[in-house]
Design a protein around this motif. Structure first.
Motif, PDB file in Angstrom:
ATOM      1  N   LEU A 107       4.883  -2.851 -11.290  1.00 32.70           N
ATOM      2  CA  LEU A 107       4.147  -2.259 -10.173  1.00 32.70           C
ATOM      3  C   LEU A 107       2.757  -1.783 -10.598  1.00 32.70           C
ATOM      4  CD1 LEU A 107       6.953  -0.176  -8.397  1.00 32.70           C
ATOM      5  CD2 LEU A 107       5.918  -2.315  -7.630  1.00 32.70           C
ATOM      6  N   ASP A 108       2.560  -1.563 -11.905  1.00 32.33           N
ATOM      7  CA  ASP A 108       1.239  -1.127 -12.369  1.00 32.33           C
ATOM      8  C   ASP A 108       0.167  -2.192 -12.163  1.00 32.33           C
ATOM      9  OD1 ASP A 108       2.701  -2.583 -14.364  1.00 32.33           O
ATOM     10  OD2 ASP A 108       1.174  -2.024 -15.833  1.00 32.33           O
ATOM     11  N   GLU A 109       0.591  -3.438 -11.932  1.00 29.53           N
ATOM     12  CA  GLU A 109      -0.362  -4.538 -11.756  1.00 29.53           C
ATOM     13  C   GLU A 109      -0.890  -4.646 -10.327  1.00 29.53           C
ATOM     14  OE1 GLU A 109      -1.078  -5.887 -14.484  1.00 29.53           O
ATOM     15  OE2 GLU A 109       0.678  -5.967 -15.791  1.00 29.53           O
TER      16      GLU A 109
ATOM     17  N   SER B 224       0.812  -1.227   0.000  1.00 25.31           N
ATOM     18  CA  SER B 224       0.000   0.000   0.000  1.00 25.31           C
ATOM     19  C   SER B 224       0.843   1.274   0.000  1.00 25.31           C
ATOM     20  CB  SER B 224      -0.984  -0.012   1.180  1.00 25.31           C
ATOM     21  OG  SER B 224      -0.316  -0.233   2.400  1.00 25.31           O
ATOM     22  N   PRO B 225       1.973   1.350   0.735  1.00 29.88           N
ATOM     23  CA  PRO B 225       2.812   2.564   0.628  1.00 29.88           C
ATOM     24  C   PRO B 225       3.353   2.784  -0.783  1.00 29.88           C
ATOM     25  CG  PRO B 225       3.423   1.267   2.569  1.00 29.88           C
ATOM     26  CD  PRO B 225       2.511   0.420   1.756  1.00 29.88           C
ATOM     27  N   ILE B 226       3.713   1.688  -1.465  1.00 28.21           N
ATOM     28  CA  ILE B 226       4.222   1.796  -2.843  1.00 28.21           C
ATOM     29  C   ILE B 226       3.122   2.313  -3.764  1.00 28.21           C
ATOM     30  CG2 ILE B 226       5.199   0.510  -4.787  1.00 28.21           C
ATOM     31  CD1 ILE B 226       6.312  -1.486  -2.738  1.00 28.21           C
ATOM     32  N   MET B 227       1.914   1.758  -3.628  1.00 32.84           N
ATOM     33  CA  MET B 227       0.797   2.206  -4.472  1.00 32.84           C
ATOM     34  C   MET B 227       0.478   3.675  -4.209  1.00 32.84           C
ATOM     35  SD  MET B 227      -1.941  -0.922  -4.871  1.00 32.84           S
ATOM     36  CE  MET B 227      -1.916  -1.690  -3.243  1.00 32.84           C
ATOM     37  N   PHE B 228       0.567   4.095  -2.958  1.00 33.66           N
ATOM     38  CA  PHE B 228       0.271   5.485  -2.602  1.00 33.66           C
ATOM     39  C   PHE B 228       1.284   6.441  -3.243  1.00 33.66           C
ATOM     40  CE2 PHE B 228       0.766   9.122   0.346  1.00 33.66           C
ATOM     41  CZ  PHE B 228      -0.515   9.632   0.256  1.00 33.66           C
ATOM     42  N   ILE B 229       2.561   6.100  -3.154  1.00 30.27           N
ATOM     43  CA  ILE B 229       3.620   6.950  -3.724  1.00 30.27           C
ATOM     44  C   ILE B 229       3.515   7.011  -5.245  1.00 30.27           C
ATOM     45  CG2 ILE B 229       6.116   7.175  -4.060  1.00 30.27           C
ATOM     46  CD1 ILE B 229       6.418   5.936  -1.220  1.00 30.27           C
ATOM     47  N   THR B 230       3.321   5.856  -5.884  1.00 30.35           N
ATOM     48  CA  THR B 230       3.235   5.830  -7.358  1.00 30.35           C
ATOM     49  C   THR B 230       1.985   6.564  -7.840  1.00 30.35           C
ATOM     50  OG1 THR B 230       2.222   3.618  -7.198  1.00 30.35           O
ATOM     51  CG2 THR B 230       4.565   3.723  -7.687  1.00 30.35           C
ATOM     52  N   ALA B 231       0.891   6.484  -7.078  1.00 37.08           N
ATOM     53  CA  ALA B 231      -0.328   7.207  -7.440  1.00 37.08           C
ATOM     54  C   ALA B 231      -0.060   8.713  -7.470  1.00 37.08           C
ATOM     55  CB  ALA B 231      -1.446   6.887  -6.460  1.00 37.08           C
ATOM     56  N   ILE B 232       0.680   9.226  -6.482  1.00 39.25           N
ATOM     57  CA  ILE B 232       1.034  10.651  -6.435  1.00 39.25           C
ATOM     58  C   ILE B 232       1.897  11.025  -7.640  1.00 39.25           C
ATOM     59  CG2 ILE B 232       2.350  12.397  -5.164  1.00 39.25           C
ATOM     60  CD1 ILE B 232       1.493  10.992  -2.571  1.00 39.25           C
ATOM     61  N   LEU B 233       2.887  10.192  -7.961  1.00 37.52           N
ATOM     62  CA  LEU B 233       3.782  10.471  -9.100  1.00 37.52           C
ATOM     63  C   LEU B 233       3.016  10.494 -10.416  1.00 37.52           C
ATOM     64  CD1 LEU B 233       6.850   8.242  -8.107  1.00 37.52           C
ATOM     65  CD2 LEU B 233       6.684  10.735  -7.978  1.00 37.52           C
TER      66      LEU B 233
END
Length: 289
Positions: free
Chosen positions: A214-216, A143-152
């Protein structure tokens, strides 16, 4: 340290070449020669050799046969008496290619091999429990990875970070698949087309996400909802499915089980972006099934 003896045991003979005789049509022989270029094992196949004395002198591992017809039964029995391994073509492909090319499949083989698995089968129930529990675990740690990538993703072009698309699932039922957006908004402009690694529609952040897969990650929620499994054939879009059905025999059989977040085809084959690539990937999918 504990892995070392096991690695040695399984890899000590990887450099030795096995010799096999194939009895069957010439077009299948050339197909298998091409498939062996992708195999991890060193195997040489000899076409239609039936001299038993020459076979024994040549240190042949065994024989695999395209069709066990009545005329060849006595000949096959003779090979068996001399201790040679005998396989039909499909079993040989399973053991030595870890793949079943569509050209070697038949309606009879699909029925006799019982590829259709009952929904009540204990292995599918266990698989579903494992999918549910492990996907929750993966969501928590990612979830932290998804949160950071969503912001980017949002910062790059000020557009949404989740991309949803209709895919074909088990028994060809449609479902909505979720991914982190890796392309520009409205990339297809109403005209579906294959994507590839050098696609100009992919954003800068998207290139990194695709390279790392990570997009998956949002598809873990598809696994929770029961539309997908962690492991299985990758779900395809209906518009591409209709085209692939025309070119790949028995293509629909990949939907006997839930599609997966990843699968045997993804492990063994690079990113697919054509009908020929899909045909290769199907061979791995049907082997997994």
């Amino acid at each position: 340290i504990l892995q070392i003896p096991f690695i040695y045991y399984f890899l000590k003979n990887t450099h030795s070449q096995e010799k096999w005789i194939f009895l069957g049509p010439i077009n299948i022989y050339y197909l298998l020669k091409n498939e062996l270029k992708l195999s991890r094992k060193k195997i040489k196949i000899i076409f239609n050799l039936d001299d038993i004395e020459l076979i024994l002198r040549s240190e042949i591992k065994g024989i695999f046969i395209y069709d066990f017809n009545q005329e060849k039964l006595n000949q096959i029995l003779q090979y068996k008496i001399y201790g040679l391994k005998i396989y039909n073509l499909e079993k040989w492909c399973e053991y030595y290619l870890q793949k079943l090319p569509s050209e070697v499949l038949s309606s009879q083989s699909l029925i006799s091999s019982n590829y259709i698995i009952s929904e009540d089968a204990i292995q599918l129930r266990i698989k579903r429990v494992g999918d549910f529990l492990f996907s929750i675990f993966l969501i928590l740690i990612s979830s932290p990875i998804m949160f950071i990538t969503a912001i980017l993703i949002y910062l790059e072009d000020r557009n949404g970070f989740i991309y949803k698309q209709e895919r074909v699932g088990k028994n060809q039922k449609k479902f909505m698949l979720y991914k982190l957006r890796t392309m520009i908004v409205n990339a297809e402009k109403g005209k579906p087309k294959w994507s590839n690694k050098t696609d100009s529609r992919i954003t800068k952040v998207g290139k990194f996400l695709r390279r790392t897969r990570l997009d998956e990650l949002p598809q873990l929620f598809n696994v929770l909802m029961g539309d997908m499994s962690l492991i299985g054939p990758r779900p395809e879009r209906e518009v591409f499915d209709k085209e692939l059905i025309k070119h790949i025999p028995f293509y629909n059989s990949r939907y006997f089980i839930r599609p997966g977040l990843s699968g045997w085809a993804q492990v063994n084959f690079s990113y697919g972006s054509s009908i020929e690539d899909s045909k290769n990937k199907f061979g791995y999918d049907i082997y997994y099934l």
